[in-house]
Write an enzyme that holds these catalytic residues in place. Structure first.
Site, PDB file in Angstrom:
ATOM      1  N   ARG A   1      34.356  58.492  17.063  1.00 15.00           N
ATOM      2  CA  ARG A   1      33.187  59.544  17.679  1.00 15.00           C
ATOM      3  C   ARG A   1      31.816  59.116  16.778  1.00 15.00           C
ATOM      4  O   ARG A   1      30.741  59.245  17.317  1.00 15.00           O
ATOM      5  CB  ARG A   1      33.609  60.907  17.276  1.00 15.00           C
TER       6      ARG A   1
ATOM      7  N   HIS B   1      28.232  58.346  18.586  1.00 13.55           N
ATOM      8  CA  HIS B   1      27.329  58.943  18.307  1.00 13.55           C
ATOM      9  C   HIS B   1      25.810  58.224  17.715  1.00 13.55           C
ATOM     10  O   HIS B   1      24.899  58.681  17.807  1.00 13.55           O
ATOM     11  CB  HIS B   1      27.507  60.200  17.479  1.00 13.55           C
ATOM     12  N   ASP B   2      26.496  57.186  17.005  1.00 15.00           N
ATOM     13  CA  ASP B   2      25.309  56.212  16.518  1.00 15.00           C
ATOM     14  C   ASP B   2      24.700  55.362  17.303  1.00 15.00           C
ATOM     15  O   ASP B   2      23.517  55.341  17.467  1.00 15.00           O
ATOM     16  CB  ASP B   2      26.131  55.330  15.050  1.00 15.00           C
TER      17      ASP B   2
ATOM     18  N   VAL C   1      22.245  56.994  20.268  1.00 17.42           N
ATOM     19  CA  VAL C   1      20.926  57.245  19.541  1.00 17.42           C
ATOM     20  C   VAL C   1      20.224  56.128  18.837  1.00 17.42           C
ATOM     21  O   VAL C   1      20.692  55.802  17.658  1.00 17.42           O
ATOM     22  CB  VAL C   1      21.062  58.548  18.805  1.00 17.42           C
TER      23      VAL C   1
ATOM     24  N   GLY D   1      20.397  53.247  19.166  1.00 15.15           N
ATOM     25  CA  GLY D   1      21.361  51.722  18.949  1.00 15.15           C
ATOM     26  C   GLY D   1      22.133  51.913  17.978  1.00 15.15           C
ATOM     27  O   GLY D   1      22.234  52.907  16.841  1.00 15.15           O
TER      28      GLY D   1
ATOM     29  N   ASP E   1      22.933  51.228  14.705  1.00 13.59           N
ATOM     30  CA  ASP E   1      22.243  50.776  13.411  1.00 13.59           C
ATOM     31  C   ASP E   1      22.835  51.625  12.040  1.00 13.59           C
ATOM     32  O   ASP E   1      21.885  51.550  11.104  1.00 13.59           O
ATOM     33  CB  ASP E   1      20.779  50.953  13.668  1.00 13.59           C
TER      34      ASP E   1
ATOM     35  N   ASN F   1      25.801  66.640  16.405  1.00 12.04           N
ATOM     36  CA  ASN F   1      26.310  65.860  15.187  1.00 12.04           C
ATOM     37  C   ASN F   1      26.957  66.930  14.043  1.00 12.04           C
ATOM     38  O   ASN F   1      27.627  66.428  13.053  1.00 12.04           O
ATOM     39  CB  ASN F   1      25.453  64.868  14.512  1.00 12.04           C
TER      40      ASN F   1
ATOM     41  N   PRO G   1      24.913  62.912  25.602  1.00 10.91           N
ATOM     42  CA  PRO G   1      25.269  63.489  26.535  1.00 10.91           C
ATOM     43  C   PRO G   1      26.404  64.852  26.164  1.00 10.91           C
ATOM     44  O   PRO G   1      27.014  64.632  25.459  1.00 10.91           O
ATOM     45  CB  PRO G   1      25.993  62.548  27.786  1.00 10.91           C
TER      46      PRO G   1
ATOM     47  N   HIS H   1      38.385  60.272  24.589  1.00 11.44           N
ATOM     48  CA  HIS H   1      38.922  61.652  24.672  1.00 11.44           C
ATOM     49  C   HIS H   1      40.511  61.777  24.521  1.00 11.44           C
ATOM     50  O   HIS H   1      41.232  62.699  24.752  1.00 11.44           O
ATOM     51  CB  HIS H   1      38.328  62.514  25.521  1.00 11.44           C
TER      52      HIS H   1
ATOM     53  N   SER I   1      49.697  63.642  24.466  1.00 11.54           N
ATOM     54  CA  SER I   1      50.016  62.658  23.380  1.00 11.54           C
ATOM     55  C   SER I   1      48.646  62.836  22.399  1.00 11.54           C
ATOM     56  O   SER I   1      47.687  61.732  22.498  1.00 11.54           O
ATOM     57  CB  SER I   1      50.586  61.265  23.790  1.00 11.54           C
TER      58      SER I   1
ATOM     59  N   ASP J   1      46.212  56.046  24.521  1.00  7.22           N
ATOM     60  CA  ASP J   1      46.997  55.922  26.029  1.00  7.22           C
ATOM     61  C   ASP J   1      46.041  56.116  27.070  1.00  7.22           C
ATOM     62  O   ASP J   1      44.967  56.531  26.834  1.00  7.22           O
ATOM     63  CB  ASP J   1      48.245  56.154  25.703  1.00  7.22           C
TER      64      ASP J   1
END
Length: 353
Positions: A75, A79-80, A83, A85, A87, A107, A178, A208, A257, A262
């Site tokens: 995650r 999230h990096d 936003v 790129g 970096d 975040n 999003p 997810h 699971s 999977d």
């Protein structure tokens, strides 16, 4: 002989799935997307040849103690990259001068233990090789290994990213990440801003299949009235976990699971057991339903698509060459560390500049 209604429906459905699979296969005609300028598959072969084995070894140990760190690391990479790129700007901590990306609402639920783990990986790598590997590259490799060590696909990661020296504002973070309450139309638009297409959207949403969701992220589907799309037994379980709209409880993203990477996430969507609006609407919307169905029926196809889209996403607006820096500490810019040392030694550190 006339076809029965059931047989006719089966033929139509089979044709629909075949069309969707062909679409996915055509999109994956190359094993990996083209590389961004400055990235390569062998970037650290000379300067840090044991980079990947070092990271995987330490993550394997960490996951034995807490498998929840795997989806948390994945995650963080998402999230990096979404936003400004890939970096590692999301790793930068706030200061007295202002908040960081970590303080933006999307975040706030990033696991601090996972952020700390990335810096621990950086420490191990820099001890072996010196300060030559960026936090951005370590984050990308940690995300890949989180997938692989959870049972998902093994894939190569192009390297050579540099670390950003600025973090995004709250508004920028909100604009590009999003929300879980978004529908497919808004998701396609959000991904489109980053040159990610509908296949990337559906494939990357498959992340997810591991991890947890906070009640506040899907309470809109329970309160004040239940989303009629949601399957009954699934809804009852969610009500027990989230008895009020402002509950702070969490629930696993994949009931079948939860700790294994999977394709059951897509099976859940077909069974109307997707947790977020942004999940379930991928099956409700005709533009993405076929891809969801294809992934639900063919795990290998999902794995190939996910790997391709992860490599593609991992190259968003990367800094390379002389851009950015290689942080000595993932949570602080090198300049901040230098200024801190000046304060601590009463100004003697000024000779460093």
């Amino acid at each position: 002989m006339a076809l029965t209604t059931t047989a006719l429906l089966c033929l139509v459905f089979s044709s629909y799935l075949l069309h969707s699979s062909i679409y996915v296969t055509k999109a994956l005609s190359q094993s990996y997307p083209p590389l961004a300028e400055g990235l390569s598959w062998d970037f650290y072969d000379s300067s840090c040849p044991k980079l990947e084995s070092t990271i995987r070894r330490h993550l394997r140990k960490a996951f034995k103690g807490d498998i929840g760190l795997a989806p948390a690391l994945l995650r963080i990479h998402f999230h990096d990259c979404f936003v400004q790129g890939c970096d590692a700007s999301v790793l930068l901590a706030g200061s007295a001068s202002g908040p960081s990306e970590q303080d933006a609402p999307p975040n706030l639920t990033l696991r601090r233990e996972a952020i700390q783990l990335i810096d621990e990986l950086r420490m191990h790598v820099h001890r072996k090789c010196g300060t030559v590997v960026s936090c951005a590259d370590i984050t990308a490799l940690a995300a890949r290994d989180s997938v692989y060590l959870s049972g998902g696909p093994e894939y190569a990661v192009p390297l050579g990213r540099r670390d950003g020296q600025h973090f995004a504002t709250r508004n920028e973070t909100l604009a590009f990440l999003p929300p879980p309450t978004g529908n497919t139309t808004s998701l396609i638009a959000s991904f489109g801003k980053l040159n990610l297409d509908t296949l990337d959207l559906v494939a990357l949403s498959g992340g997810h299949t591991i991890g947890i969701g906070h009640c506040g992220s899907f309470s809109n589907r329970l309160y004040p009235t239940r989303d009629p799309v949601m399957e009954n037994s699934f809804a009852r379980k969610l009500y027990r976990t989230c008895p009020t709209s402002d509950s702070n409880n969490t629930v696993v993203l994949d009931l079948k699971s939860p700790s294994r990477f999977d394709n059951k996430y897509y099976v859940n969507l077909m069974n109307r057991q997707g947790l977020f609006t942004s999940d379930q609407d991928l099956y409700t919307d005709r533009r993405t339903r076929g891809i969801v169905t294809s992934f639900a029926l063919d795990q290998e196809l999902f794995f190939e698509s996910f790997a391709y889209s992860m490599v593609k996403m991992g190259q968003l607006s990367v800094l390379t060459g002389n851009q950015g820096e290689i942080r000595a500490n993932c949570s602080a810019r090198n300049l901040d560390l230098s200024l801190s040392s000046v304060v601590e030694d009463g100004g003697k550190g000024l000779s460093q500049f």
